[in-house]
Design a protein around this motif. Structure first.
Motif, PDB file in Angstrom:
ATOM      1  N   GLU A  17      12.883  57.401  17.798  1.00  0.00           N
ATOM      2  CA  GLU A  17      13.941  57.422  18.230  1.00  0.00           C
ATOM      3  C   GLU A  17      14.533  58.580  18.689  1.00  0.00           C
ATOM      4  O   GLU A  17      15.367  59.057  19.468  1.00  0.00           O
ATOM      5  CB  GLU A  17      14.872  56.430  17.290  1.00  0.00           C
ATOM      6  N   SER A  18      14.526  59.534  17.715  1.00  0.00           N
ATOM      7  CA  SER A  18      15.057  60.991  17.601  1.00  0.00           C
ATOM      8  C   SER A  18      14.489  61.595  19.118  1.00  0.00           C
ATOM      9  O   SER A  18      15.287  62.305  19.553  1.00  0.00           O
ATOM     10  CB  SER A  18      14.837  61.632  16.409  1.00  0.00           C
ATOM     11  N   PHE A  19      13.091  61.648  18.953  1.00  0.00           N
ATOM     12  CA  PHE A  19      12.548  62.200  20.324  1.00  0.00           C
ATOM     13  C   PHE A  19      13.199  61.218  21.671  1.00  0.00           C
ATOM     14  O   PHE A  19      13.526  62.151  22.738  1.00  0.00           O
ATOM     15  CB  PHE A  19      10.994  61.824  20.157  1.00  0.00           C
ATOM     16  N   CYS A  20      13.039  60.276  21.679  1.00  0.00           N
ATOM     17  CA  CYS A  20      13.750  59.236  22.977  1.00  0.00           C
ATOM     18  C   CYS A  20      14.956  59.592  23.457  1.00  0.00           C
ATOM     19  O   CYS A  20      15.479  59.891  24.531  1.00  0.00           O
ATOM     20  CB  CYS A  20      13.436  57.876  22.805  1.00  0.00           C
ATOM     21  N   ARG A  21      15.725  60.059  22.166  1.00  0.00           N
ATOM     22  CA  ARG A  21      17.314  60.360  22.472  1.00  0.00           C
ATOM     23  C   ARG A  21      17.424  61.968  22.608  1.00  0.00           C
ATOM     24  O   ARG A  21      18.654  62.384  23.125  1.00  0.00           O
ATOM     25  CB  ARG A  21      18.141  60.137  21.345  1.00  0.00           C
ATOM     26  N   GLY A  22      16.302  62.757  22.882  1.00  0.00           N
ATOM     27  CA  GLY A  22      16.409  64.076  23.023  1.00  0.00           C
ATOM     28  C   GLY A  22      16.915  65.014  21.936  1.00  0.00           C
ATOM     29  O   GLY A  22      17.060  66.148  22.150  1.00  0.00           O
ATOM     30  N   ASN A  23      16.716  64.335  20.640  1.00  0.00           N
ATOM     31  CA  ASN A  23      17.137  65.169  19.734  1.00  0.00           C
ATOM     32  C   ASN A  23      16.106  66.015  18.872  1.00  0.00           C
ATOM     33  O   ASN A  23      16.383  66.925  17.998  1.00  0.00           O
ATOM     34  CB  ASN A  23      17.875  64.294  18.685  1.00  0.00           C
ATOM     35  N   SER A  24      14.746  65.655  19.365  1.00  0.00           N
ATOM     36  CA  SER A  24      13.625  66.493  18.997  1.00  0.00           C
ATOM     37  C   SER A  24      12.634  66.586  19.717  1.00  0.00           C
ATOM     38  O   SER A  24      12.618  65.492  20.634  1.00  0.00           O
ATOM     39  CB  SER A  24      13.334  65.694  17.519  1.00  0.00           C
ATOM     40  N   SER A  25      11.862  67.506  19.885  1.00  0.00           N
ATOM     41  CA  SER A  25      10.568  67.513  20.698  1.00  0.00           C
ATOM     42  C   SER A  25       9.701  66.482  20.469  1.00  0.00           C
ATOM     43  O   SER A  25       9.199  66.221  19.207  1.00  0.00           O
ATOM     44  CB  SER A  25       9.978  68.950  20.721  1.00  0.00           C
ATOM     45  N   PHE A  26       8.664  66.441  21.576  1.00  0.00           N
ATOM     46  CA  PHE A  26       7.437  65.633  21.241  1.00  0.00           C
ATOM     47  C   PHE A  26       6.684  65.906  19.977  1.00  0.00           C
ATOM     48  O   PHE A  26       6.181  65.457  19.073  1.00  0.00           O
ATOM     49  CB  PHE A  26       6.494  65.504  22.490  1.00  0.00           C
ATOM     50  N   ARG A  27       6.454  67.277  19.937  1.00  0.00           N
ATOM     51  CA  ARG A  27       5.667  67.951  18.986  1.00  0.00           C
ATOM     52  C   ARG A  27       6.350  67.755  17.684  1.00  0.00           C
ATOM     53  O   ARG A  27       5.669  67.583  16.543  1.00  0.00           O
ATOM     54  CB  ARG A  27       5.423  69.497  19.029  1.00  0.00           C
ATOM     55  N   SER A  28       7.685  67.976  17.363  1.00  0.00           N
ATOM     56  CA  SER A  28       8.219  67.867  16.156  1.00  0.00           C
ATOM     57  C   SER A  28       8.284  66.354  15.675  1.00  0.00           C
ATOM     58  O   SER A  28       7.889  66.000  14.501  1.00  0.00           O
ATOM     59  CB  SER A  28       9.834  68.342  16.249  1.00  0.00           C
ATOM     60  N   ALA A  29       8.448  65.292  16.807  1.00  0.00           N
ATOM     61  CA  ALA A  29       8.200  63.830  16.235  1.00  0.00           C
ATOM     62  C   ALA A  29       6.982  63.939  15.829  1.00  0.00           C
ATOM     63  O   ALA A  29       6.550  62.910  14.842  1.00  0.00           O
ATOM     64  CB  ALA A  29       8.798  62.996  17.378  1.00  0.00           C
ATOM     65  N   LEU A  30       5.632  64.374  16.362  1.00  0.00           N
ATOM     66  CA  LEU A  30       4.398  63.878  16.368  1.00  0.00           C
ATOM     67  C   LEU A  30       3.842  64.478  14.821  1.00  0.00           C
ATOM     68  O   LEU A  30       3.417  63.850  14.075  1.00  0.00           O
ATOM     69  CB  LEU A  30       3.518  64.440  17.242  1.00  0.00           C
ATOM     70  N   VAL A  31       4.553  65.739  14.558  1.00  0.00           N
ATOM     71  CA  VAL A  31       4.155  66.231  13.326  1.00  0.00           C
ATOM     72  C   VAL A  31       4.874  65.501  12.274  1.00  0.00           C
ATOM     73  O   VAL A  31       4.276  65.395  10.918  1.00  0.00           O
ATOM     74  CB  VAL A  31       4.815  67.763  13.189  1.00  0.00           C
ATOM     75  N   LEU A  32       6.279  65.113  12.275  1.00  0.00           N
ATOM     76  CA  LEU A  32       6.952  64.293  11.292  1.00  0.00           C
ATOM     77  C   LEU A  32       6.229  63.095  11.231  1.00  0.00           C
ATOM     78  O   LEU A  32       6.034  62.477   9.793  1.00  0.00           O
ATOM     79  CB  LEU A  32       8.277  64.233  11.962  1.00  0.00           C
ATOM     80  N   ILE A  33       5.787  62.524  11.969  1.00  0.00           N
ATOM     81  CA  ILE A  33       5.141  61.107  11.802  1.00  0.00           C
ATOM     82  C   ILE A  33       3.990  61.271  11.196  1.00  0.00           C
ATOM     83  O   ILE A  33       3.587  60.401  10.160  1.00  0.00           O
ATOM     84  CB  ILE A  33       4.737  60.287  13.134  1.00  0.00           C
ATOM     85  N   ALA A  34       3.029  62.373  11.531  1.00  0.00           N
ATOM     86  CA  ALA A  34       1.798  62.756  10.657  1.00  0.00           C
ATOM     87  C   ALA A  34       1.971  62.934   9.238  1.00  0.00           C
ATOM     88  O   ALA A  34       1.388  62.569   8.434  1.00  0.00           O
ATOM     89  CB  ALA A  34       1.335  63.914  11.164  1.00  0.00           C
ATOM     90  N   PHE A  35       3.044  63.564   8.790  1.00  0.00           N
ATOM     91  CA  PHE A  35       3.596  63.927   7.413  1.00  0.00           C
ATOM     92  C   PHE A  35       3.972  62.570   6.834  1.00  0.00           C
ATOM     93  O   PHE A  35       3.546  61.977   5.714  1.00  0.00           O
ATOM     94  CB  PHE A  35       5.000  64.968   7.387  1.00  0.00           C
ATOM     95  N   GLN A  36       4.716  61.865   7.519  1.00  0.00           N
ATOM     96  CA  GLN A  36       5.060  60.329   7.085  1.00  0.00           C
ATOM     97  C   GLN A  36       3.747  59.742   6.793  1.00  0.00           C
ATOM     98  O   GLN A  36       3.767  58.969   5.349  1.00  0.00           O
ATOM     99  CB  GLN A  36       6.022  59.423   8.196  1.00  0.00           C
ATOM    100  N   PHE A  37       2.925  59.431   7.613  1.00  0.00           N
ATOM    101  CA  PHE A  37       1.553  58.573   7.462  1.00  0.00           C
ATOM    102  C   PHE A  37       0.873  59.560   6.083  1.00  0.00           C
ATOM    103  O   PHE A  37       0.005  58.765   5.365  1.00  0.00           O
ATOM    104  CB  PHE A  37       0.753  58.506   8.569  1.00  0.00           C
ATOM    105  N   GLY A  38       0.758  60.722   6.244  1.00  0.00           N
ATOM    106  CA  GLY A  38       0.026  61.510   4.936  1.00  0.00           C
ATOM    107  C   GLY A  38       0.519  61.046   4.032  1.00  0.00           C
ATOM    108  O   GLY A  38      -0.030  60.940   2.900  1.00  0.00           O
ATOM    109  N   ALA A  39       1.785  60.848   3.880  1.00  0.00           N
ATOM    110  CA  ALA A  39       2.488  60.813   2.429  1.00  0.00           C
ATOM    111  C   ALA A  39       2.168  59.242   2.176  1.00  0.00           C
ATOM    112  O   ALA A  39       2.118  59.041   0.918  1.00  0.00           O
ATOM    113  CB  ALA A  39       4.055  60.783   2.646  1.00  0.00           C
ATOM    114  N   GLY A  40       2.152  58.210   3.041  1.00  0.00           N
ATOM    115  CA  GLY A  40       1.626  56.959   2.771  1.00  0.00           C
ATOM    116  C   GLY A  40       0.465  56.857   2.328  1.00  0.00           C
ATOM    117  O   GLY A  40       0.191  55.849   1.247  1.00  0.00           O
ATOM    118  N   VAL A  41      -0.437  57.461   2.876  1.00  0.00           N
ATOM    119  CA  VAL A  41      -2.017  57.649   2.103  1.00  0.00           C
ATOM    120  C   VAL A  41      -2.002  58.158   0.919  1.00  0.00           C
ATOM    121  O   VAL A  41      -2.668  57.554  -0.171  1.00  0.00           O
ATOM    122  CB  VAL A  41      -2.897  58.306   3.216  1.00  0.00           C
TER     123      VAL A  41
END
Length: 271
Positions: free
Chosen positions: A94-118
């Motif tokens: 949502e933050s990326f689609c609203r233009g509040n973050s870049s695609f790279r930042s959103a991708l890295v953030l999601i990667a950290f989230q999934f890494g924390a889940g594992v």
């Protein structure tokens, strides 16, 4: 009762580890790195606590009001300690689609989230292997396996996840109307209500990262079916909520206003 207190102790340990990580990240790491570590710590906390509470709920016959009270209190603790972290891939998208973050930042953030889940999966496995309670010992004898989390069909579960995603997004979008002191309690009440209503069908996860950590390892369905239920479902719910309240409702309201203005103008001309 002993099992219950041991589970509470595990939750306390998770909270302490996560809070320590948050404080270290705030002091040592600057800028984006601090945000990424904050998301990782909070997601680890959310997933680890959910693992333990899910095991407790499946192994110990708690009264419904006790289970819901625990859900409500733990949710309040999460909201009080997350410091703005979403712990949800939907929030990053949502933050990326609203233009509040870049695609790279959103991708890295999601990667950290999934890494924390594992990481949460491995952490709780280590804790359970210690055999601190009868619940942990029984789960250890089954090889820490979990079974079919769906209490309905795949379509029913996906519909529940979509509805949950829609409702929680609507609550977040309109929470600014409430007094500051009531916001956390309102969100906690909404989440508790969703767990009570949809928990028996899909688990009421409505979080792709949390589902990946807690539900995806379970047997009973294919990986693609879990993706359909726990990824496509809540993301579609969030997207449809934003579309409704930020596009469709304003459009219809403006259209109705225009029609009223036109009608009023015609009346003035006839007079």
């Amino acid at each position: 009762m002993t099992d219950l207190w041991i589970s509470f102790s595990v939750l306390g340990l998770v909270l302490l580890l996560s809070e320590l990580t948050r404080r270290v990240a705030a002091r040592i790491f600057p800028g984006d790195y601090q945000i990424y570590l904050l998301e990782a710590a909070c997601t680890f906390q959310l997933c680890s606590c959910t693992h333990e509470l899910k095991l407790l709920g499946e192994s110990v016959q708690l009264e419904p009001h006790i289970g819901l009270t625990i859900t409500y209190i733990v949710t309040l603790i999460h909201l009080a300690t997350f410091r703005g972290a979403s712990c949800n891939a939907s929030g990053a998208l949502e933050s990326f689609c609203r233009g509040n973050s870049s695609f790279r930042s959103a991708l890295v953030l999601i990667a950290f989230q999934f890494g924390a889940g594992v990481a949460a999966q491995h952490f709780v496995a280590v804790v359970w292997s210690l055999g601190l309670s009868d619940v942990h010992l029984r789960h250890q004898r089954f090889g820490f396996r979990c079974f079919d989390p769906l209490g309905g069909t795949v379509l029913e579960a996906a519909a529940v996840e979509l509805a949950c995603g829609f409702i929680i997004q609507a609550a977040v979008m309109h929470i600014h109307k409430l007094d500051e002191r009531l916001k956390a309690h309102f969100i906690a009440a909404v989440i508790t209500g969703l767990v009570f209503t949809g928990g028996s069908i899909s688990g009421a996860i409505f979080n792709p990262v949390l589902a990946f950590s807690v539900q995806f390892p379970c047997s009973g369905h294919t990986y693609l079916e879990y993706c359909f239920v726990y990824w496509l479902g809540p993301i579609s719910g969030v997207a449809s909520c934003i579309l409704l309240f930020e596009k469709i409702v304003p459009f219809l309201s403006g259209k109705c206003t225009i029609r009223l203005d036109v009608t009023a103008a015609k009346k003035q001309k006839t007079q």
